[in-house]
Design a protein around this motif. Structure first.
Motif, short mmCIF file in Angstrom:
data_model
loop_
_atom_site.label_atom_id
_atom_site.label_comp_id
_atom_site.label_asym_id
_atom_site.label_seq_id
_atom_site.Cartn_x
_atom_site.Cartn_y
_atom_site.Cartn_z
N MET A 1 -5.30 -15.91 -7.21
CA MET A 1 -5.44 -15.26 -5.94
C MET A 1 -4.04 -15.07 -5.35
SD MET A 1 -7.54 -16.27 -2.48
CE MET A 1 -8.53 -17.36 -3.37
N TRP A 2 -3.83 -13.94 -4.70
CA TRP A 2 -2.55 -13.69 -4.05
C TRP A 2 -2.77 -12.91 -2.76
CZ3 TRP A 2 -0.26 -8.68 -3.74
CH2 TRP A 2 -0.95 -7.69 -4.40
N ARG A 3 -1.81 -12.94 -1.86
CA ARG A 3 -1.91 -12.25 -0.58
C ARG A 3 -1.27 -10.87 -0.67
NH1 ARG A 3 -3.91 -14.86 3.39
NH2 ARG A 3 -3.98 -17.10 3.47
N ALA A 4 -2.04 -9.85 -0.35
CA ALA A 4 -1.53 -8.48 -0.30
C ALA A 4 -1.05 -8.21 1.12
CB ALA A 4 -2.63 -7.50 -0.70
N ARG A 5 0.24 -7.99 1.26
CA ARG A 5 0.83 -7.76 2.58
C ARG A 5 0.54 -6.35 3.06
NH1 ARG A 5 6.24 -11.29 2.89
NH2 ARG A 5 5.40 -13.06 1.75
N LYS A 6 0.90 -6.10 4.31
CA LYS A 6 0.64 -4.80 4.94
C LYS A 6 1.41 -3.67 4.25
CE LYS A 6 0.62 -2.57 9.42
NZ LYS A 6 0.82 -2.73 10.85
N HIS A 7 2.64 -3.94 3.83
CA HIS A 7 3.47 -2.94 3.14
C HIS A 7 3.88 -3.49 1.77
CE1 HIS A 7 3.86 -0.49 6.74
NE2 HIS A 7 4.13 -1.60 7.40
N ILE A 8 3.66 -2.68 0.74
CA ILE A 8 4.02 -3.07 -0.62
C ILE A 8 4.87 -1.95 -1.21
CG2 ILE A 8 3.13 -3.54 -2.94
CD1 ILE A 8 0.60 -4.63 -1.57
N ASN A 9 6.00 -2.30 -1.83
CA ASN A 9 6.87 -1.34 -2.50
C ASN A 9 6.79 -1.55 -4.00
OD1 ASN A 9 8.05 -0.14 -0.12
ND2 ASN A 9 9.12 -2.07 0.16
N THR A 10 6.80 -0.45 -4.74
CA THR A 10 6.76 -0.53 -6.19
C THR A 10 7.67 0.54 -6.80
OG1 THR A 10 5.32 -0.52 -8.12
CG2 THR A 10 4.68 0.89 -6.31
N PHE A 11 8.25 0.24 -7.96
CA PHE A 11 9.19 1.13 -8.61
C PHE A 11 9.02 1.04 -10.12
CE2 PHE A 11 13.24 1.69 -10.79
CZ PHE A 11 13.68 2.90 -10.29
N ALA A 12 9.05 2.18 -10.78
CA ALA A 12 9.00 2.20 -12.25
C ALA A 12 9.77 3.42 -12.74
CB ALA A 12 7.57 2.26 -12.75
N ILE A 31 -3.55 -1.38 4.00
CA ILE A 31 -2.40 -1.72 3.16
C ILE A 31 -1.73 -0.41 2.75
CG2 ILE A 31 -1.65 -2.79 1.00
CD1 ILE A 31 -2.84 -4.82 2.92
N GLU A 32 -0.42 -0.33 2.94
CA GLU A 32 0.32 0.87 2.55
C GLU A 32 1.21 0.54 1.35
OE1 GLU A 32 3.88 3.52 4.36
OE2 GLU A 32 2.17 3.15 5.67
N ILE A 33 1.02 1.30 0.28
CA ILE A 33 1.83 1.12 -0.92
C ILE A 33 2.80 2.29 -1.00
CG2 ILE A 33 1.82 0.93 -3.43
CD1 ILE A 33 -1.12 -0.04 -3.14
#
Length: 71
Positions: A1-12, A31-33
């Motif tokens: 289990m993990w906490r999904a924060r309000k803002h998530i950034n991802t890069f690939a 939640i905004e990704i």
């Protein structure tokens, strides 16, 4: 289990990534990704009942949203 924060950034770059929210605890109702992926993509796995608004513009890549059913 993990906490999904309000803002998530991802890069690939030249590959892809996967965000699995099936066992996440959401810290907020929305939640905004924010992401950047080039020559690859992002797969987002969600539990059923989660609403998604996908605003992705794909150039040599894209996004895919998958729902998992409870077991």
């Amino acid at each position: 289990m993990w906490r999904a924060r309000k803002h998530i950034n991802t890069f690939a770059l030249f590959g892809g990534n996967e965000l699995d929210f099936t066992e996440a605890v959401f810290e907020n109702d929305v939640i905004e990704i924010t992401g950047f992926w080039m020559f690859g993509g992002c797969t987002i796995k969600l539990p059923e009942g989660v609403e998604v608004q996908d605003h992705v513009v794909g150039i040599f890549g894209g996004s895919d949203v998958k729902y998992t059913r409870p077991s």
